[in-house]
Write an enzyme that holds these catalytic residues in place. Structure first.
Site, mmCIF file in Angstrom:
data_model
loop_
_atom_site.group_PDB
_atom_site.id
_atom_site.type_symbol
_atom_site.label_atom_id
_atom_site.label_comp_id
_atom_site.label_asym_id
_atom_site.label_seq_id
_atom_site.Cartn_x
_atom_site.Cartn_y
_atom_site.Cartn_z
ATOM 1 C CG ASP A 7 -1.790 1.185 1.354
ATOM 2 O OD1 ASP A 7 -2.422 1.552 0.342
ATOM 3 O OD2 ASP A 7 -1.848 1.775 2.448
ATOM 4 C CG ASP A 9 -1.398 7.635 0.715
ATOM 5 O OD1 ASP A 9 -0.308 7.969 0.219
ATOM 6 O OD2 ASP A 9 -2.495 7.936 0.215
#
Length: 184
Positions: A7, A9
């Protein structure tokens, strides 16, 4: 091929409830760039899978998202690493698309485009929806306590809601330490 899916952020860069809306707002989490560098130097392919509903919300344009990702690529490269591909969902949660995590569409797209099976591939995220998406396609889920990770652990990890087999580490650097040593 050794592959890892990250991922963005909260795993690679600092997260913001106000969204990362410009390259200037993109700030790496300490140690994350070097961790990606170590993976790349050890022969791993690094792919990013990120929900980016700020596009559909009108908070930034595709051009701006490209500039944010260019900044990330440059920072990773300066640390001796490489991000091989970035996949993103541009939709808002209420659009009910198949690509927004926790749904697995983005990960199916990664598998199709890279011609790989995702079973056992490490998927690193900081939210329950990241881990659920990875687990749905057979990835090995890793929760980092950066970004929203500590909150995820406190609300989901302590009551058994995390996908079976989820490994928990302080940050991406600790995940990479474990992976390069060959043991969770």
């Amino acid at each position: 091929m050794k592959l890892i899916i990250l991922d963005r952020d909260g795993v690679i860069n600092q997260d913001s409830d106000d969204y990362i809306k410009s390259p200037d707002e993109w700030e790496a989490i300490p140690g994350s760039l070097e961790a990606i560098g170590r993976l790349s130097q050890a022969g791993w392919r690094v792919v990013v899978a990120t929900n980016q509903s700020g596009l559909a919300r009108g908070l930034f344009s595709m051009e701006t998202l490209g500039a944010i990702h260019q900044r990330m690529h440059q920072a990773v490269s300066a640390a001796g690493g490489q991000i091989d591909a970035i996949f993103f969902c541009p939709h808002k949660p209420d659009e009910n698309c198949d690509c927004r995590k926790p749904k697995p569409g983005m990960l199916h797209d990664i598998a199709r485009r890279l011609d790989v099976r995702l079973e056992g591939i490490p998927f690193v995220g900081d939210t329950l929806r990241d881990l659920q998406a990875g687990a749905t396609v057979g990835c090995a889920p890793w929760l980092v306590l950066t970004g929203k990770g500590r909150q995820t652990w406190e609300t989901s990890g302590t009551c058994g809601e995390l996908p079976a087999g989820t490994e928990v580490r302080d940050d991406l650097a600790a995940v990479v330490d474990a992976l390069l040593k060959g043991s969770p």
